[in-house]
Scaffold this motif. Structure first.
Motif, short mmCIF file in Angstrom:
data_model
loop_
_atom_site.label_atom_id
_atom_site.label_comp_id
_atom_site.label_asym_id
_atom_site.label_seq_id
_atom_site.Cartn_x
_atom_site.Cartn_y
_atom_site.Cartn_z
N TYR A 261 0.89 -1.20 0.05
CA TYR A 261 0.13 0.03 -0.03
C TYR A 261 0.90 1.26 -0.03
N TRP B 111 -4.10 -4.08 4.54
CA TRP B 111 -4.31 -4.13 2.94
C TRP B 111 -3.91 -5.37 2.36
N VAL C 216 -7.05 -7.69 2.54
CA VAL C 216 -8.09 -7.26 1.57
C VAL C 216 -7.97 -7.55 0.28
N THR C 217 -6.64 -7.18 -0.02
CA THR C 217 -6.41 -7.38 -1.64
C THR C 217 -6.15 -8.74 -2.00
N VAL D 57 -13.29 -2.93 6.74
CA VAL D 57 -13.04 -1.63 5.96
C VAL D 57 -14.17 -0.31 6.51
N GLU E 41 -9.32 2.92 -0.40
CA GLU E 41 -8.37 2.18 -1.04
C GLU E 41 -9.08 0.71 -1.24
N CYS E 42 -9.27 0.38 0.07
CA CYS E 42 -9.83 -1.20 0.38
C CYS E 42 -11.02 -1.27 -0.24
#
Ligand code: ANZ
Ligand code: ZN
Length: 873
Positions: free
Chosen positions: A6, A683, A686-687, A772, A785-786
């Motif tokens: 991130y 991050w 989540v991704t 989030v 962003e998430c």
């Protein structure tokens, strides 16, 4: 699958631009949703923001973002408390105009605040030094004047005889001017006062209704207002030595019960009787001068040596007829009570010191209950507590309150010079608010002085009285006084040449109504009353404890004065108040004893502990105590450095974590790095999860694993919500850590389930969405962003707070203690609705139970539903 780190710097700028572009944080006064006004104390534009600001504004922003998500129309404005002395000092030292110094600082600090990603309505921003703001303040002043809330009278100021200027109290250091070092004198100047004392009783009693204020702040205000019930007693001056027209002296006392312990009477050096006597007594006049040089602030009086001058006068005791000497004394204030007191050394600290110094009698008249008066001594220290009256004629044996009442009754019926010798009086420590400052960088007081008409208010049509820009700071003093033309103006009443008032207002005036101005910052009038009434009171005000007294008390008074003049119709401006703790940091000292900043050294963690070394030469540095960040101790970190290396979200999260918000939080670099790693972990989770969770294919019944995941998420959701409502930010963060741990380990260990269990992917996706959203108030950039990495629509900043599914909060298992022969040996976890037989079966299968029974059947198993299980072996 590898995901990219991130990149906070890049992402934060991008999301800030997105918020600005869509004006998400601009608030509409006509929005029909319920209102919520959250405000942090606005900053003084000193140059750069510090970590204290970061903490304060992070807290306010969490509340603002949370309330917005909860469906409120949130007002969260920002401005600048921009008048004040530092700008003038900078002008004198660096030859920069106060105005440009101030506005440059504002520009810098605005940029810094914007880099924090605060959800502020910048369209409402103003500085108190904006002409548009202070001209409305001048209007308020004129309204207050008309309403009888302003007076003008002589009052003492600190005068620096070398710099020829008035000094604020904080500019007097050990009795000397901060610049010149000259001994400061007390001078009488005519000054403007706001009549806050008219509201003393109301400001006091209304404190009881402020149930969302810290108790400690209410107590501080209470003590500051300082209500005391007492008696004014007039004493006859013995013989015929009294100055003309002054046959009696009146004192104020809160301890009339101690009247038989009196041994002197003391007058303020400014008391009219002293003034009259000093006119032909040079020694007394010299004593009065000496007192003036010492200063008369309460702080000075409390610490200074008690000194007096025997005037030669004597007063007559109203009950015994005995006479007592009258002193002029340095510890008696002219503006409290009557400027005179009767001294009872046995029961008052100051009187005790005074009597010891001048050899006056110290006679106890109150002794502790059950103590033999003959064995009781006050020679070393006065007795200040409650007890029984002794040595006091008709009062002997009474309690202190009863004796007070008895003295009051009796004196009320004694006549002296045709009037009762005493009257009851409620007294307040609170003084009227002197707002005159002999300075340039403040709001000009809109008054004109005419030789014929006297004091003439500037007509409202002639406002603003604008500060001139062309001023010189080459000499100390008020540049408005020596400006060639600014003062010169025609009298609005008679038209003859007259002079402007050159005093400006105390900057506390500026901050006493800015919260009201934010509700309609462009209005022509100071407020639009209906709009102000709709927004106020501020629902949550957040700031430093250093403002617990003056700023908050002045604002409470100002709101009442604005009500009296029709600008608002409420009395209390701040419904909820929160005072946050400080940001503290280790201190470091070089071998030569000088302070060293954290940026100038490196820390080594060794077996024996931590050691620090100076970067420039490797010299070992002493690691000192943890203290409030301050420039003088060099233990500061610059928020901009932090934001540039880790991002604003790391700074925001860190200042909210670890400590309860009302306590101090210690900034450490290791802590900041830890926070940053945590955010990177979120991050990654989540991704990586977003990449492997299959798209939902129709609704599938929830598997136990899916339910367990959602339970963890909804429990965290409910807990975060409750913690933010209660301003327990650190608790909210702890709940989020827990949730991240659950989701992280589930993801690491249970990936196969995404394919096998059609309810698991959607549950994981929902749980991530909740994660989030609960993080968004604290780390808004990372959250956006998430949010988009999860493929969700729109801005998380505009997404309603998720609803807790109540069924998911219900615990469907219970854990019961298991006793074997009366001693607790184990716990058993069973479904909440398990029947006695099922519980018994589970208990008998426990290792501890199997061992204890040694293969034999139990004699008895008693199941107390939902409570306990007893096994009798
Ligand atoms: C006699 C006495 C006897 C007092 C005793 C105290 C103890 P609070 O309670 O804070 O209102 N006082 C009165 N006027 C004063 C002045 N202008 N400057 C300094 N001190 C003054 O304080 C009231 C007490 O402060 C009064 O009660 C008076 O001293 C003193 F055993 O009267 B007392
Ligand atoms: Zn005139």
């Amino acid at each position: 699958m590898a995901t990219e780190r991130y990149n906070a710097r890049e992402a934060e700028a991008r999301w800030q631009a997105a918020w600005t572009k869509t004006k998400v944080f601009e608030t509409d006064n006509d929005d029909p949703r319920p209102k919520y006004y959250v405000l942090e104390m606005f900053p003084y534009p000193s140059g750069r923001i510090h970590m204290g600001h970061v903490r304060n504004y992070s807290m306010g922003d969490v509340v603002a973002r949370f309330k917005r998500a909860k469906g409120f129309n949130v007002l969260h404005p920002m401005g600048w408390d921009a008048f004040g002395m530092p700008a003038e000092n900078a002008a004198m030292q660096n030859k920069v105009h106060p105005k440009s110094w101030t506005y440059q600082n504002i520009a810098t600090m605005r940029g810094q605040l914007q880099s924090m990603g605060l959800s502020l309505d910048w369209s409402r921003e103003f500085a108190t030094c904006d002409l548009e703001y202070y001209t409305r303040q001048q209007r308020l002043f004129l309204d207050f004047l008309e309403a009888g809330l302003v007076t003008r009278r002589q009052s003492k100021v600190n005068w620096d005889p070398v710099d020829m200027t008035v000094l604020a109290n904080e500019q007097v250091i050990d009795g000397r001017g901060w610049r010149s070092g000259a001994l400061v004198e007390q001078r009488e100047l005519t000054q403007w006062f706001l009549k806050i004392t008219d509201y003393a009783e109301d400001l006091l009693t209304a404190l009881d209704g402020l149930d969302r204020w810290p108790e400690k702040v209410r107590t501080m205000q209470k003590n500051w207002i300082g209500r005391s019930e007492g008696l004014r007693i007039r004493f006859e001056i013995a013989g015929n030595h009294a100055p003309a027209g002054q046959r009696t002296v009146e004192v104020f006392t809160t301890r009339p019960d101690t009247l038989y312990g009196m041994s002197f009477l003391a007058l303020s050096p400014d008391h009219p009787v002293v003034k009259a006597l000093a006119a032909d007594n040079p020694d007394l006049a010299a004593f009065v001068d000496e007192c003036h040089r010492m200063g008369t602030s309460v702080a000075v009086l409390e610490t200074a040596e008690k000194k007096g001058f025997d005037t030669g006068l004597k007063v007559v005791h109203p009950f015994t007829g005995e006479t007592f000497p009258v002193y002029a004394a340095n510890f008696v204030l002219m503006d409290y009570g009557t400027g005179a007191l009767f001294g009872c050394p046995a029961h008052d600290q100051r009187d005790h010191e005074f009597a010891s110094r001048y050899g006056l009698a110290i006679r106890p008249v109150v002794v502790p209950d059950g103590v033999d008066p003959a064995a009781f001594s006050v020679a070393d220290a006065p007795f200040l507590d409650d007890g029984r009256l002794v040595n006091s004629d008709f009062l002997d044996g009474l309690s202190v309150p009863d004796a007070k009442e008895a003295v009051a009754r009796r004196l009320e019926s004694v006549t002296l010079d045709g009037a009762p010798a005493a009257t009851r009086q409620v007294n307040y420590r609170l003084r009227d608010w002197g707002i005159s400052r002999q300075r340039y960088w403040g709001c000009p007081i809109p008054i004109i002085h005419c030789d014929d008409c006297g004091v003439v208010p500037v007509p409202k049509a002639d406002l603003p009285v604008a500060l001139p820009d062309d001023v010189e700071f080459d000499r100390p003093g008020n540049p408005l006084d020596r400006h060639p033309t600014w003062r010169l103006v025609d009298c609005p009443r008679c038209g003859k040449p007259a002079r402007r008032e050159t005093d400006t207002m105390d900057t506390f005036v500026d901050s006493s109504w800015y919260f009201a101005r934010f509700t309609a910052p462009d209005a022509d009038d100071p407020t639009i009353p209906a709009v102000a009434d709709a927004w106020l009171p501020v629902d949550q005000y957040i700031g430093g404890i250093e403002h617990a007294i003056l700023h908050l008390l002045y604002s409470r008074f100002f709101t009442r004065a604005m009500k009296a003049t029709g600008h608002v119709s409420l009395e209390e401006p701040f419904r909820g108040l929160f005072t946050q703790g400080m940001v503290v940091h280790e201190t470091y000292k070089a071998p030569d004893g000088s302070w060293i900043s954290p940026a100038e050294l490196r820390i080594e963690e060794t077996e024996g502990g931590r050691r620090a070394f100076r970067l420039s030469d490797g010299a070992e540095v002493t690691i000192g105590s943890v203290e409030k960040m301050s420039k003088s101790k060099k233990n500061t970190v610059d928020p901009t450095d932090i934001i540039e290396s880790y991002g604003a979200d790391t700074a925001r999260w860190f200042v909210l974590s670890d400590s309860p918000p009302e306590r101090d939080v210690e900034w450490t670099d290791a802590g900041a790095q830890g926070t940053n790693r945590f955010l990177q972990r979120v991050w990654r989770l989540v991704t990586e999860a977003a990449a492997v969770i299959p798209p939902a294919a129709g609704a599938a019944p929830r598997s136990p694993e899916a339910t367990a995941l959602l339970k963890a998420a909804h429990k965290a959701l409910a807990a975060v919500e409750e913690s933010i409502e209660g301003l327990r930010f650190n608790v909210a963060l702890a709940k989020i850590y827990e949730l991240v741990n659950v989701l992280g380990s589930t993801f690491a260990n249970d990936k196969a389930r995404f394919q096998a269990d059609p309810s698991f992917g959607p549950a994981f996706r929902e749980a991530l969405g909740i994660l989030v959203q609960v993080m968004a108030p604290m780390t808004p950039h990372l959250a956006e962003e998430c949010w988009s990495a999860l493929g969700r629509d729109g801005l998380v900043a505009l997404t309603p707070w998720p609803a807790v599914e109540p069924a998911l909060l219900v615990e469907d298992e219970v854990t019961l203690p298991v006793q074997i022969n009366g001693k607790k040996r184990a716990d058993v976890t069973v479904p909440r609705d398990a029947d006695a037989a099922a519980v018994e079966a589970a208990v008998l299968a426990l290792d501890a139970v199997v061992k204890a029974l040694e293969g034999k059947p139990p004699r008895k198993v008693i199941v107390v539903a939902q409570r306990i299980v007893n096994v009798v072996a």
